[in-house]
Design a protein around this motif. Sequence first.
Motif, PDB file in Angstrom:
ATOM      1  N   GLU A 214       0.829  -1.200   0.000  1.00  0.00           N
ATOM      2  CA  GLU A 214       0.000   0.000   0.000  1.00  0.00           C
ATOM      3  C   GLU A 214       0.863   1.249   0.000  1.00  0.00           C
ATOM      4  OE1 GLU A 214      -2.353  -0.420   3.562  1.00  0.00           O
ATOM      5  OE2 GLU A 214      -0.779   0.409   4.859  1.00  0.00           O
TER       6      GLU A 214
ATOM      7  N   LYS B 221      -1.459  10.238   8.576  1.00  0.00           N
ATOM      8  CA  LYS B 221      -1.493  11.698   8.640  1.00  0.00           C
ATOM      9  C   LYS B 221      -1.278  12.173  10.080  1.00  0.00           C
ATOM     10  CE  LYS B 221      -4.467  12.576   4.641  1.00  0.00           C
ATOM     11  NZ  LYS B 221      -5.799  13.038   4.171  1.00  0.00           N
TER      12      LYS B 221
ATOM     13  N   TYR C  91       1.389  13.709  -0.502  1.00  0.00           N
ATOM     14  CA  TYR C  91       0.181  12.915  -0.296  1.00  0.00           C
ATOM     15  C   TYR C  91       0.457  11.958   0.857  1.00  0.00           C
ATOM     16  CZ  TYR C  91      -3.199   9.176  -0.781  1.00  0.00           C
ATOM     17  OH  TYR C  91      -4.154   8.250  -0.503  1.00  0.00           O
ATOM     18  N   TYR C  92      -0.534  11.779   1.738  1.00  0.00           N
ATOM     19  CA  TYR C  92      -0.425  10.821   2.843  1.00  0.00           C
ATOM     20  C   TYR C  92      -1.694   9.979   2.903  1.00  0.00           C
ATOM     21  CZ  TYR C  92       3.383  13.745   4.640  1.00  0.00           C
ATOM     22  OH  TYR C  92       4.554  14.453   4.779  1.00  0.00           O
ATOM     23  N   ARG C  93      -1.525   8.714   3.190  1.00  0.00           N
ATOM     24  CA  ARG C  93      -2.712   7.914   3.472  1.00  0.00           C
ATOM     25  C   ARG C  93      -3.245   8.323   4.833  1.00  0.00           C
ATOM     26  NH1 ARG C  93      -2.462   3.216   1.988  1.00  0.00           N
ATOM     27  NH2 ARG C  93      -4.250   2.421   3.173  1.00  0.00           N
ATOM     28  N   ASP C  94      -4.546   8.183   5.007  1.00  0.00           N
ATOM     29  CA  ASP C  94      -5.191   8.710   6.199  1.00  0.00           C
ATOM     30  C   ASP C  94      -4.587   8.170   7.490  1.00  0.00           C
ATOM     31  OD1 ASP C  94      -8.596   8.888   4.837  1.00  0.00           O
ATOM     32  OD2 ASP C  94      -6.891  10.248   4.687  1.00  0.00           O
ATOM     33  N   SER C  95      -4.224   6.915   7.509  1.00  0.00           N
ATOM     34  CA  SER C  95      -3.783   6.289   8.750  1.00  0.00           C
ATOM     35  C   SER C  95      -2.436   6.813   9.259  1.00  0.00           C
ATOM     36  CB  SER C  95      -3.693   4.770   8.576  1.00  0.00           C
ATOM     37  OG  SER C  95      -2.768   4.437   7.562  1.00  0.00           O
TER      38      SER C  95
ATOM     39  N   THR D 179       2.960   7.394   1.405  1.00  0.00           N
ATOM     40  CA  THR D 179       3.093   8.825   1.157  1.00  0.00           C
ATOM     41  C   THR D 179       3.884   9.048  -0.119  1.00  0.00           C
ATOM     42  OG1 THR D 179       3.936  10.908   2.109  1.00  0.00           O
ATOM     43  CG2 THR D 179       5.193   8.916   2.581  1.00  0.00           C
TER      44      THR D 179
END
Length: 122
Positions: free
Chosen positions: A45, A64, A58-62, A48
């Motif tokens: 997955e 941030k 960009y960062y994945r929500d988990s 960032t």
Amino acid sequence: VQLQASGGGLVQAGGSLRLSCAASGGTFSHYVMGWFRQAPGKERELVTAINWNGSGTYYRDSVKGRFTISRDNAKNTVYLQMNSLKPEDTAVYYCAADDDFRTVIRGRSGSWGQGTLVTVSS
């Protein structure tokens, strides 16, 4: 471009690690850089990504608020500062490079590092 990731290790939950990815053989400042991870039994997955000059990320929500991607084009290196680590962050972390942001985000980068293992104990 060839990529070499480093900095992984074993850390307790709540701790911090900084990963590095050194690039060679290309013009580093031309590349979008990304960090991916793959936990045991799970798919890889995106964590960032950062554009060529660091102005776009960009960062994945988990992650941030806990992880920070940065780059030093003079040193041909991208970093991933990981704070407040959780056991669910345990994975092999890979860096990736390509000249297109969407290509990196979609996991279709042309260049990948060898991976560095991050283990977070509870």
